[in-house]
Scaffold this active site. Structure first.
Site, mmCIF file in Angstrom:
data_model
loop_
_atom_site.group_PDB
_atom_site.id
_atom_site.type_symbol
_atom_site.label_atom_id
_atom_site.label_comp_id
_atom_site.label_asym_id
_atom_site.label_seq_id
_atom_site.Cartn_x
_atom_site.Cartn_y
_atom_site.Cartn_z
ATOM 1 N N LYS A 1 8.204 22.564 -14.624
ATOM 2 C CA LYS A 1 7.369 21.413 -14.242
ATOM 3 C C LYS A 1 7.031 21.471 -12.749
ATOM 4 O O LYS A 1 5.885 21.225 -12.350
ATOM 5 C CB LYS A 1 8.125 20.118 -14.575
ATOM 6 C CG LYS A 1 7.376 18.813 -14.228
ATOM 7 C CD LYS A 1 6.332 18.479 -15.253
ATOM 8 C CE LYS A 1 5.626 17.141 -14.997
ATOM 9 N NZ LYS A 1 6.356 15.995 -15.532
ATOM 10 N N HIS B 1 0.312 15.223 -26.716
ATOM 11 C CA HIS B 1 0.234 13.854 -26.213
ATOM 12 C C HIS B 1 -1.024 13.104 -26.664
ATOM 13 O O HIS B 1 -1.003 11.882 -26.768
ATOM 14 C CB HIS B 1 0.332 13.841 -24.690
ATOM 15 C CG HIS B 1 1.714 14.106 -24.182
ATOM 16 N ND1 HIS B 1 2.392 15.285 -24.437
ATOM 17 C CD2 HIS B 1 2.560 13.346 -23.438
ATOM 18 C CE1 HIS B 1 3.585 15.232 -23.872
ATOM 19 N NE2 HIS B 1 3.712 14.070 -23.270
ATOM 20 N N GLU C 1 10.011 17.060 -25.544
ATOM 21 C CA GLU C 1 9.398 17.513 -24.294
ATOM 22 C C GLU C 1 9.929 18.883 -23.889
ATOM 23 O O GLU C 1 9.201 19.705 -23.321
ATOM 24 C CB GLU C 1 9.646 16.497 -23.180
ATOM 25 C CG GLU C 1 8.969 15.135 -23.386
ATOM 26 C CD GLU C 1 7.459 15.153 -23.136
ATOM 27 O OE1 GLU C 1 6.906 16.237 -22.846
ATOM 28 O OE2 GLU C 1 6.829 14.088 -23.232
ATOM 29 N N ASN D 1 0.106 18.193 -21.450
ATOM 30 C CA ASN D 1 -0.224 17.148 -22.405
ATOM 31 C C ASN D 1 -0.237 17.642 -23.850
ATOM 32 O O ASN D 1 -0.704 16.928 -24.747
ATOM 33 C CB ASN D 1 -1.601 16.545 -22.073
ATOM 34 C CG ASN D 1 -1.583 15.754 -20.781
ATOM 35 O OD1 ASN D 1 -0.724 14.904 -20.576
ATOM 36 N ND2 ASN D 1 -2.528 16.035 -19.898
ATOM 37 N N HIS E 1 0.139 9.812 -28.172
ATOM 38 C CA HIS E 1 -0.175 8.515 -27.564
ATOM 39 C C HIS E 1 -0.893 7.600 -28.550
ATOM 40 O O HIS E 1 -0.693 6.378 -28.546
ATOM 41 C CB HIS E 1 -1.043 8.713 -26.325
ATOM 42 C CG HIS E 1 -0.284 9.224 -25.139
ATOM 43 N ND1 HIS E 1 -0.907 9.572 -23.963
ATOM 44 C CD2 HIS E 1 1.041 9.431 -24.944
ATOM 45 C CE1 HIS E 1 0.012 9.988 -23.094
ATOM 46 N NE2 HIS E 1 1.191 9.906 -23.669
ATOM 47 N N HIS F 1 8.605 7.814 -27.472
ATOM 48 C CA HIS F 1 7.560 8.699 -26.982
ATOM 49 C C HIS F 1 7.756 10.131 -27.480
ATOM 50 O O HIS F 1 6.813 10.771 -27.967
ATOM 51 C CB HIS F 1 7.546 8.668 -25.445
ATOM 52 C CG HIS F 1 6.589 9.627 -24.831
ATOM 53 N ND1 HIS F 1 5.223 9.524 -24.984
ATOM 54 C CD2 HIS F 1 6.803 10.730 -24.051
ATOM 55 C CE1 HIS F 1 4.638 10.514 -24.332
ATOM 56 N NE2 HIS F 1 5.567 11.260 -23.762
ATOM 57 N N ARG G 1 -2.144 21.622 -15.009
ATOM 58 C CA ARG G 1 -1.236 20.529 -15.349
ATOM 59 C C ARG G 1 -1.641 19.844 -16.647
ATOM 60 O O ARG G 1 -0.789 19.251 -17.341
ATOM 61 C CB ARG G 1 -1.168 19.513 -14.206
ATOM 62 C CG ARG G 1 -0.106 18.454 -14.454
ATOM 63 C CD ARG G 1 0.212 17.616 -13.243
ATOM 64 N NE ARG G 1 1.246 16.643 -13.574
ATOM 65 C CZ ARG G 1 1.804 15.804 -12.710
ATOM 66 N NH1 ARG G 1 1.447 15.821 -11.447
ATOM 67 N NH2 ARG G 1 2.739 14.958 -13.113
ATOM 68 N N GLU H 1 -3.700 17.068 -11.811
ATOM 69 C CA GLU H 1 -4.184 17.440 -13.141
ATOM 70 C C GLU H 1 -5.667 17.787 -13.161
ATOM 71 O O GLU H 1 -6.435 17.301 -13.992
ATOM 72 C CB GLU H 1 -3.898 16.308 -14.144
ATOM 73 C CG GLU H 1 -3.830 16.785 -15.586
ATOM 74 C CD GLU H 1 -3.342 15.726 -16.551
ATOM 75 O OE1 GLU H 1 -4.134 15.281 -17.385
ATOM 76 O OE2 GLU H 1 -2.153 15.351 -16.461
ATOM 77 N N ARG I 1 0.809 -1.232 0.000
ATOM 78 C CA ARG I 1 0.000 0.000 0.000
ATOM 79 C C ARG I 1 0.837 1.275 0.000
ATOM 80 O O ARG I 1 0.363 2.354 0.362
ATOM 81 C CB ARG I 1 -0.990 0.016 1.175
ATOM 82 C CG ARG I 1 -2.013 -1.124 1.131
ATOM 83 C CD ARG I 1 -3.121 -0.904 2.137
ATOM 84 N NE ARG I 1 -4.089 -1.983 2.075
ATOM 85 C CZ ARG I 1 -4.051 -3.076 2.839
ATOM 86 N NH1 ARG I 1 -3.081 -3.215 3.736
ATOM 87 N NH2 ARG I 1 -4.957 -4.010 2.721
ATOM 88 N N LYS J 1 3.465 11.194 -11.773
ATOM 89 C CA LYS J 1 2.607 10.360 -12.624
ATOM 90 C C LYS J 1 3.294 9.020 -12.838
ATOM 91 O O LYS J 1 4.423 8.970 -13.337
ATOM 92 C CB LYS J 1 2.368 11.033 -13.975
ATOM 93 C CG LYS J 1 1.279 12.072 -13.980
ATOM 94 C CD LYS J 1 1.016 12.510 -15.421
ATOM 95 C CE LYS J 1 -0.127 13.470 -15.511
ATOM 96 N NZ LYS J 1 -0.385 13.881 -16.911
#
Length: 352
Positions: free
Chosen positions: A221, A242, A179, A239, A246, A259, A235, A231, A115, A137
């Site tokens: 960042k 992306h 990026e 993206n 993606h 990527h 935030r 997000e 956990r 993330k």
């Protein structure tokens, strides 16, 4: 050493940037158990050096094959099995030594094992140093979508050794620059001009220029994550590129394009969509393409990929809200917005 702080209350942490591991060792907290998770490419280069950072600690390691195609639930389960077999306790520290795949996977394991256990990021690619190692993330991929299974889990520290980039293949370095350029387009037009001015020095990996570039991106960042950890607002602007990117990665099969390469094309497509709405001039889109190409990044989708191939992935993207696809679009250099009124018909018209 440069230091950047990510301000998140009790989950706050430092990003330390230096050009060697010895300097970074001075900021490490001692732990009784350390597990270094890396891959078959990075480990022969840096596993010993990182192990020596914890000289007074019990250190074990687990290695995965290298590649985006191993960022899966199967790899996630393998790492968990290793931790259980080794009787790793809840007060252990997991260390992600590698690029974004290792960082995301290790963070997701850290979020779930018993956990939640602490983890440390030691990113070894430009892309992970400027972006994926910061912000918490964590995720694995699924054939139907990238990063669709994961959790928010902040690291305890991020240690960046800029000298490791000297062993990074040129294609990987270029992918990281996608990026970097993303940050400039999102909220810093002056940074875009700086990148254009110093592109030759960046390609040559001049140490001072590289350190300035990485520190600036980490600061941007950190500022965004400190304001919007999960997000819910600003935030989402990170993206940019992306949603399209993606889809390219998933459609081609993970690992065929890097990527950053897919994000580069995604940013061009976002800019073209913005141009169609009158927010960018043709010359601005050309400037974006020129800067991306100067770092050997692609600017067009795979030849056989049509907008109809993008749609299934974009409709299951994490940014979909109330059944609407949402896109991050540049509305000017250094300004972006999240747009949710773009129809399939408009996409088809722009990218026919």
């Amino acid at each position: 050493m440069q230091k950047v702080e990510v301000q998140l209350g009790e989950r706050s942490y430092s990003i330390s940037i230096d050009d060697n591991f010895a300097g970074l060792a001075s900021v490490l907290a001692n732990r009784s158990q350390v597990v270094i998770i890396s891959n078959s490419t990075v480990a022969p280069l840096y596993l010993d050096a990182v192990t020596n950072l914890f000289s007074s600690t019990s250190v074990t390691h687990f290695l995965l094959p290298d590649g985006e195609e191993y960022k899966t639930l199967s790899s996630f389960e393998q790492v968990l099995g290793f931790l259980l077999q080794q009787r790793i306790s809840r007060d252990a520290l997991l260390v992600a030594l590698g690029g974004g795949v290792i960082g995301d996977l290790t963070g997701f394991v850290a979020a779930c094992y018993q956990r939640g256990v602490d983890f440390l990021q030691i990113p070894t690619t430009l892309l992970s140093q400027v972006d994926s190692s910061v912000g918490g993330k964590t995720a694995v991929n699924h054939p139907l979508g990238k990063n669709m299974i994961g959790a928010f889990k902040q690291p305890t520290q991020v240690l960046i050794n800029t000298s490791v980039l000297s062993t990074l293949p040129p294609r990987e370095f270029s992918a990281g620059m996608a990026e970097v350029i993303k940050y400039a387009l999102i909220s810093d037009a002056a940074f875009f001009r700086w990148l254009a001015r110093y592109r030759d020095a960046i390609v040559a990996q001049e140490p001072k220029v590289l350190a300035q570039l990485i520190g600036h991106c980490c600061s941007m960042k950190a500022d965004i994550v400190s304001r919007d950890e999960t997000e819910q607002g600003d935030r989402a602007l990170l993206n940019l590129g992306h949603t399209f990117g993606h889809a390219i990665e998933a459609w081609l099969g993970y690992g065929n394009w890097l990527h950053g390469e897919a994000v580069a094309v995604g940013m061009v497509m976002a800019a073209q969509l913005a141009q169609s709405r009158g927010w960018l001039e043709v010359e601005q889109v050309e400037e974006i393409c020129d800067l991306l190409q100067s770092f050997n990044l692609p600017i067009t989708p795979p030849n056989s990929m049509r907008i109809a191939d993008f749609l299934p992935y974009m409709k299951t993207d994490k940014k979909v809200k109330n059944g609407k696809m949402r896109f991050v679009l540049p509305t000017a250099f250094g300004q972006t917005s999240v747009i949710d009124d773009i129809s399939e018909a408009e996409l088809t018209k722009v990218f026919a």
